[in-house]
Motif scaffolding. Sequence first.
Motif, PDB file in Angstrom:
ATOM      1  N   CYS A   1       2.498   2.912   2.293  1.00 60.46           N
ATOM      2  CA  CYS A   1       2.285   3.872   3.392  1.00 60.46           C
ATOM      3  C   CYS A   1       3.591   4.583   3.760  1.00 60.46           C
TER       4      CYS A   1
ATOM      5  N   MET B   1     -10.069  -2.081   0.961  1.00 62.43           N
ATOM      6  CA  MET B   1      -9.227  -3.096   1.593  1.00 62.43           C
ATOM      7  C   MET B   1     -10.117  -4.083   2.356  1.00 62.43           C
TER       8      MET B   1
ATOM      9  N   SER C   1       0.811  -1.212   0.000  1.00 66.61           N
ATOM     10  CA  SER C   1       0.000   0.000   0.000  1.00 66.61           C
ATOM     11  C   SER C   1       0.849   1.269   0.000  1.00 66.61           C
TER      12      SER C   1
ATOM     13  N   ARG D   1     -11.993  22.318   5.485  1.00 66.29           N
ATOM     14  CA  ARG D   1     -12.186  20.870   5.507  1.00 66.29           C
ATOM     15  C   ARG D   1     -13.631  20.433   5.312  1.00 66.29           C
TER      16      ARG D   1
ATOM     17  N   ILE E   1       2.137   8.738  11.833  1.00 66.29           N
ATOM     18  CA  ILE E   1       1.226   7.596  12.072  1.00 66.29           C
ATOM     19  C   ILE E   1       1.918   6.505  12.897  1.00 66.29           C
TER      20      ILE E   1
ATOM     21  N   TYR F   1      -8.082   2.893  -0.478  1.00 65.08           N
ATOM     22  CA  TYR F   1      -7.957   2.003   0.691  1.00 65.08           C
ATOM     23  C   TYR F   1      -9.293   1.543   1.267  1.00 65.08           C
TER      24      TYR F   1
ATOM     25  N   MET G   1      -9.572   4.849   7.293  1.00 65.48           N
ATOM     26  CA  MET G   1      -9.239   4.146   6.056  1.00 65.48           C
ATOM     27  C   MET G   1     -10.457   3.913   5.153  1.00 65.48           C
TER      28      MET G   1
ATOM     29  N   PHE H   1      -4.676  11.748   1.109  1.00 62.67           N
ATOM     30  CA  PHE H   1      -4.563  10.449   1.801  1.00 62.67           C
ATOM     31  C   PHE H   1      -5.480   9.529   0.977  1.00 62.67           C
ATOM     32  N   PRO H   2      -4.903   8.541   0.266  1.00 63.23           N
ATOM     33  CA  PRO H   2      -5.716   7.813  -0.724  1.00 63.23           C
ATOM     34  C   PRO H   2      -6.754   6.839  -0.143  1.00 63.23           C
TER      35      PRO H   2
ATOM     36  N   TRP I   1      -5.474   5.861  19.219  1.00 65.06           N
ATOM     37  CA  TRP I   1      -6.555   5.344  18.372  1.00 65.06           C
ATOM     38  C   TRP I   1      -6.859   3.886  18.696  1.00 65.06           C
TER      39      TRP I   1
ATOM     40  N   ASN J   1       3.133  17.085  14.274  1.00 67.47           N
ATOM     41  CA  ASN J   1       2.610  17.270  12.919  1.00 67.47           C
ATOM     42  C   ASN J   1       2.766  18.711  12.435  1.00 67.47           C
TER      43      ASN J   1
ATOM     44  N   CYS K   1       4.842   7.904   1.696  1.00 66.32           N
ATOM     45  CA  CYS K   1       4.178   9.180   1.952  1.00 66.32           C
ATOM     46  C   CYS K   1       4.337   9.650   3.394  1.00 66.32           C
TER      47      CYS K   1
ATOM     48  N   PHE L   1      -9.217   3.670  13.324  1.00 68.49           N
ATOM     49  CA  PHE L   1      -8.399   3.380  12.146  1.00 68.49           C
ATOM     50  C   PHE L   1      -9.294   2.979  10.960  1.00 68.49           C
TER      51      PHE L   1
HETATM   52  C1  HEC Z   1      -0.065   9.531  -1.348  1.00 67.71           C
HETATM   53  C2  HEC Z   1       0.431   9.730  -0.002  1.00 67.71           C
HETATM   54  C3  HEC Z   1      -0.140   8.878   1.111  1.00 67.71           C
HETATM   55  C4  HEC Z   1      -0.163   7.490   1.172  1.00 67.71           C
HETATM   56  C5  HEC Z   1       0.285   6.489   0.127  1.00 67.71           C
HETATM   57  C6  HEC Z   1      -0.688   7.170   2.483  1.00 67.71           C
HETATM   58  N1  HEC Z   1      -0.997   8.305   3.169  1.00 67.71           N
HETATM   59 FE1  HEC Z   1      -1.800   8.407   5.019  1.00 67.71          FE
HETATM   60  N2  HEC Z   1      -2.050  10.414   4.799  1.00 67.71           N
HETATM   61  C7  HEC Z   1      -1.510  11.185   3.805  1.00 67.71           C
HETATM   62  C8  HEC Z   1      -1.838  12.581   4.024  1.00 67.71           C
HETATM   63  C9  HEC Z   1      -1.409  13.763   3.162  1.00 67.71           C
HETATM   64  C10 HEC Z   1      -2.631  12.624   5.202  1.00 67.71           C
HETATM   65  C11 HEC Z   1      -3.273  13.844   5.843  1.00 67.71           C
HETATM   66  C12 HEC Z   1      -4.704  14.010   5.340  1.00 67.71           C
HETATM   67  C13 HEC Z   1      -5.420  15.181   5.951  1.00 67.71           C
HETATM   68  O1  HEC Z   1      -4.831  15.948   6.732  1.00 67.71           O
HETATM   69  O2  HEC Z   1      -6.609  15.341   5.671  1.00 67.71           O
HETATM   70  C14 HEC Z   1      -2.722  11.233   5.668  1.00 67.71           C
HETATM   71  C15 HEC Z   1      -3.399  10.840   6.809  1.00 67.71           C
HETATM   72  C16 HEC Z   1      -3.354   9.562   7.356  1.00 67.71           C
HETATM   73  C17 HEC Z   1      -3.938   9.187   8.617  1.00 67.71           C
HETATM   74  C18 HEC Z   1      -4.637  10.119   9.600  1.00 67.71           C
HETATM   75  C19 HEC Z   1      -3.677  10.498  10.704  1.00 67.71           C
HETATM   76  C20 HEC Z   1      -4.185  11.522  11.681  1.00 67.71           C
HETATM   77  O3  HEC Z   1      -3.390  11.955  12.518  1.00 67.71           O
HETATM   78  O4  HEC Z   1      -5.353  11.917  11.624  1.00 67.71           O
HETATM   79  C21 HEC Z   1      -3.684   7.847   8.798  1.00 67.71           C
HETATM   80  C22 HEC Z   1      -4.076   6.979   9.983  1.00 67.71           C
HETATM   81  C23 HEC Z   1      -2.953   7.398   7.643  1.00 67.71           C
HETATM   82  N3  HEC Z   1      -2.770   8.457   6.777  1.00 67.71           N
HETATM   83  C24 HEC Z   1      -2.522   6.097   7.474  1.00 67.71           C
HETATM   84  C25 HEC Z   1      -1.994   5.628   6.278  1.00 67.71           C
HETATM   85  C26 HEC Z   1      -1.750   4.223   6.002  1.00 67.71           C
HETATM   86  C27 HEC Z   1      -1.958   3.081   6.985  1.00 67.71           C
HETATM   87  C28 HEC Z   1      -1.295   4.147   4.718  1.00 67.71           C
HETATM   88  C29 HEC Z   1      -0.994   2.904   3.907  1.00 67.71           C
HETATM   89  C30 HEC Z   1      -2.086   1.939   3.857  1.00 67.71           C
HETATM   90  C31 HEC Z   1      -1.248   5.526   4.213  1.00 67.71           C
HETATM   91  N4  HEC Z   1      -1.670   6.386   5.182  1.00 67.71           N
HETATM   92  C32 HEC Z   1      -0.824   5.866   2.943  1.00 67.71           C
HETATM   93  C33 HEC Z   1      -0.792  10.709   2.717  1.00 67.71           C
HETATM   94  C34 HEC Z   1      -0.660   9.368   2.374  1.00 67.71           C
END
Ligand code: HEC
Length: 298
Positions: free
Chosen positions: A31, A111, A29, A145, A68, A108, A88, A103-104, A79, A133, A34, A84
């Motif tokens: 994760c 899944m 994925s 938002r 994370i 996801y 997702m 955040f894709p 959390w 952060n 990013c 979670f």
């Molecule tokens: C393309 C880049 C990208 C990928 C790939 C990605 N993320 Fe993120 N993720 C982000 C961004 C940017 C945010 C912040 C979104 C927002 O602020 O609205 C985020 C937010 C999150 C959050 C929220 C955290 C919080 O403090 O609220 C979680 C949990 C998270 N991601 C888990 C994951 C997991 C697990 C994976 C893999 C399965 C993943 N991410 C893959 C870019 C990514």
Amino acid sequence: MALAVLFFSPANAAEADELKRGQYIFNLSGCAGCHTIKKASGKKSTDGFIAGGRKFETKFGTFFSPNITPDLNAGIGKWDFADFTRAMRDGISPEGKNYYPSFPYTSYNKMSDVDLSALWTYLKTVPANNRANTSHDLEPPFSWRFLISIWKIPNFNKSPMLPVEGKSKTWERGRYIVEALSHCSECHTPRNIMGGLAIAMNYAGTNSSPEGITVPNITSDKETGIGKWSAGDLDMLLKIGMLPDADFVGGSMAESITYSTSKMTDADRAAVIEYLRGVKPVNNYIKSKNGANSEENW
Ligand code: HEC
Ligand code: HEC
């Protein structure tokens, strides 16, 4: 990370399997790519592993990925699995705020339950990091938002992946990896004016991605896509990043290869290839800086 896995002594083999599965899902994925800061050297800092802070410049503004790790204050240590799952599957934070589609979760959400739960098991074993952060740097209206809930109506198709009649198990597996885990379409599908995926152009590439990069057409179109690639060509690309002309892909694809596709089992890579080769051809010429998709490759 390897250390944490070593010190985490699973009570039984089932737990060890769950952890291994979770790490595999995490890898596929992407994760880590990013959620880890890119150092000047281009190598990831292991101490900052998934501690966030990676910067994404887009035409909507600048995003910073969050921490994370299981840190209780800076990360997601407070959390539970329900939090979670909501993040997702619904793109909603424990406080009820919408996440940006940077955040894709648009991919996801598909899944499977077992994979999501294994991924959560794995995430809890990563070393906690207290990196605070960084707020996103967005101008209104993108900084609002609450508008994401409106964006979600036409742009977020939350739906489980149902089997398609007449398709093989391998094809189904490939679709699951491509669509739900490795989120290939998040980069390879052009976006509409609202930044949502233009589904009719699935995998047809774009000259104007939100990050300003050029992404090639990977549909089975023979002229403008990868319709002329053999399964072996795709295998080399996904395994080591080598193109049919022996050049290597760069940029964000190189990263997807490092973090995700190079870590696929042979069977999973073969499944991805079967699925990709069956993607509906879309004729969409992408002008690429390295000549990808152009006649020079052939
Ligand atoms: C393309 C880049 C990208 C990928 C790939 C990605 N993320 Fe993120 N993720 C982000 C961004 C940017 C945010 C912040 C979104 C927002 O602020 O609205 C985020 C937010 C999150 C959050 C929220 C955290 C919080 O403090 O609220 C979680 C949990 C998270 N991601 C888990 C994951 C997991 C697990 C994976 C893999 C399965 C993943 N991410 C893959 C870019 C990514
Ligand atoms: C983070 C964005 C991103 C993701 C995710 C991504 N790609 Fe790519 N991909 C790119 C970019 C950018 C290029 C062009 C790289 C270059 O020109 O060096 C590329 C190139 C390719 C190529 C070479 C095409 C050509 O004509 O040269 C293939 C095949 C490919 N990607 C398949 C995939 C598959 C399969 C996935 C999912 C497993 C995937 N990509 C995920 C951004 C991405």
